[in-house]
Scaffold this motif. Structure first.
Motif, PDB file in Angstrom:
ATOM      1  N   LEU A 107       0.830  -1.215   0.000  1.00 54.02           N
ATOM      2  CA  LEU A 107       0.000   0.000   0.000  1.00 54.02           C
ATOM      3  C   LEU A 107       0.864   1.264   0.000  1.00 54.02           C
ATOM      4  CD1 LEU A 107      -3.104  -0.520   2.339  1.00 54.02           C
ATOM      5  CD2 LEU A 107      -3.122   0.393   0.014  1.00 54.02           C
ATOM      6  N   GLU A 108       1.972   1.210   0.739  1.00 52.93           N
ATOM      7  CA  GLU A 108       2.872   2.374   0.755  1.00 52.93           C
ATOM      8  C   GLU A 108       3.388   2.662  -0.650  1.00 52.93           C
ATOM      9  OE1 GLU A 108       5.875   1.373   3.645  1.00 52.93           O
ATOM     10  OE2 GLU A 108       4.794   2.417   5.243  1.00 52.93           O
TER      11      GLU A 108
ATOM     12  N   GLU B 226       1.884   1.798  -3.504  1.00 51.97           N
ATOM     13  CA  GLU B 226       0.768   2.256  -4.335  1.00 51.97           C
ATOM     14  C   GLU B 226       0.436   3.724  -4.044  1.00 51.97           C
ATOM     15  OE1 GLU B 226      -0.908   1.144  -6.805  1.00 51.97           O
ATOM     16  OE2 GLU B 226      -2.591   2.565  -6.835  1.00 51.97           O
ATOM     17  N   LEU B 227       0.459   4.085  -2.753  1.00 52.52           N
ATOM     18  CA  LEU B 227       0.089   5.456  -2.377  1.00 52.52           C
ATOM     19  C   LEU B 227       1.302   6.388  -2.366  1.00 52.52           C
ATOM     20  CD1 LEU B 227      -2.440   4.595   0.486  1.00 52.52           C
ATOM     21  CD2 LEU B 227      -2.977   5.318  -1.848  1.00 52.52           C
TER      22      LEU B 227
END
Lengths: 277, 277
Positions: free
Chosen positions: A97-98, A100-101
């Motif tokens: 997620l890190e 992706e974001l």
């Protein structure tokens, strides 16, 4: 052979337990003892818990399953050191997620989150008191402010559902009992006058007559109220009303309060004032 | 730039949303719109949702985050086909769990689970009605059957907490208001007589006087009841009683109902009658 699963958190443990139970529910043929350990927020508490885990491993003759959402690296390391099959929710999903974001998470920074509360507190208080003030047809003048009005025979599950909607979603749910006062000459129920102006807000609950009789029996044993005949008749009349008036309804015998509430929200397009934690 | 996250489930969506919110809460500096889509239990519903997801991707100019707990392979495939950054909770963790438990899961077999309900239904009904019957000191003769008795000044959060304990954990919580009726000559609170026999069941709630005044003001504006002086005094007296009597207590200003309830369970060693879903 019984296995043990520990759901461990530095907070309430709600996320670890919710996910853990969902995962383990997929293994019906394995007997699993589930233990939630919330507020493991110091190295000392983690060490004490690690000892419990070790003792459990010895007792079970199998390593326990460990599902955790601890943020603090030092505390996590203690749990990591214990014997167990570990499912680390945060470290599994936060790294991708890190990426992706394109930012770091508080987790990798090591900051613990408290559940947001100010924004939900007043809505919760209001909704709970709305449900209580408008329980069981006590008042009807506030129906204009209701998000939904639950109807059904006595003890079919209206009150727990209204309160769940209030506590978990901030939805203002009134509830109104269908009784013999509203029977027509032909023995069918008519829509009570207080509800007529709010037909689009109505949601019906029904229940298996046998279950209803059992519930009523605990309240008033061997009464007409709790007799099978009476329950069959009332449930039939209520369902007749729902069908005639095209009021959506759900059978509380088949579903949990969570399912009833979330289905009702989906079906009626209700807006939550906040989200469950 | 706002991103969108979808929590998708063939059931209530509670697990997907709970985990999703926990994960995304770690990214404070990213604005994320969160949308829960429960009961996606047919290929048609999945196709309609996939179109919404595609439209969202176009609107946002970024692929949505998709967190799902769908069991059925055919439905899952439709969602998998949509544009998105996917977090697949079940497939990530169930394969290793299957290996550890040396058995197949219903997931890989493709069977959906309903939330267990029969075992919790009656406990829930009982606990909720216990909380309602014993709200605000209405009755005290059932305190022998209570698991815990919450005490505190009017509007400090006793009722929502009692109901949450009942609905989520089947814990029987009575609550009793501390009022001026129980003031001693020296202006300090004494333990109300009804509570004296149940001291080990008492748990105190306190609240910031300013918050209390705001809450009371909504109920009775510009009254003595809602005045800052009165609130400061009552809160001080309540906390004095807790300290003097060694009654454990918690400040509801600082914690959510979930946190208050789970901390209380941990601190008092209360036994849940069932588990949250």
């Amino acid at each position: 052979m019984t296995r043990t699963a520990f759901f461990i958190s530095d907070g309430t443990g709600i996320t670890a337990e919710s996910l853990g139970r969902s995962l383990l529910a997929q293994f019906e043929n394995v007997e699993i003892r589930m233990i939630t350990k919330p507020y493991i927020d110091s190295v000392d508490k983690a060490r004490a818990l690690a000892e419990v885990i070790e003792a459990t491993a010895v007792h079970d003759g199998e390593q326990p399953i460990i599902i955790d959402t601890i943020v603090d690296e030092k505390i996590r390391e203690v749990i990591r050191g214990a014997i167990g099959f570990k499912i680390d929710i945060f470290s599994t999903f936060l790294a991708p997620l890190e990426q992706e974001l394109a930012t770091h998470s508080s987790y990798t920074v090591g900051r613990t989150h408290s559940i947001g509360k100010d924004e939900v507190y007043m809505d919760r208080i209001h909704s709970v008191h709305f449900a209580l003030d408008n329980d069981d047809g006590a008042h009807t003048h506030q129906y204009g402010k209701a998000d939904v009005i639950l109807i059904g025979v006595s003890r079919c599950g209206k009150t727990p559902t209204s309160l769940y909607l209030a506590l978990q979603f901030g939805i203002r749910a009134a509830n109104y009992p269908l009784t013999e006062d509203d029977l027509d000459e032909d023995g069918s129920l008519r829509l009570p006058r207080a509800l007529a102006a709010h037909r689009h807000k109505l949601f019906g609950l029904t229940i298996d007559a046998r279950r209803l009789a059992a519930i009523r029996h605990e309240r008033r044993p061997n009464s007409r109220y709790s007799s099978m005949d009476q329950c069959v008749q009332e449930v039939g009349q209520a369902e007749g009303l729902y069908r005639q008036m095209h009021i959506p309804f759900i059978d509380t015998t088949r579903f949990s309060v969570e399912e009833i509430s979330t289905r009702m929200i989906a079906e009626m397009g209700l807006t939550r004032r906040f989200s469950p934690r």
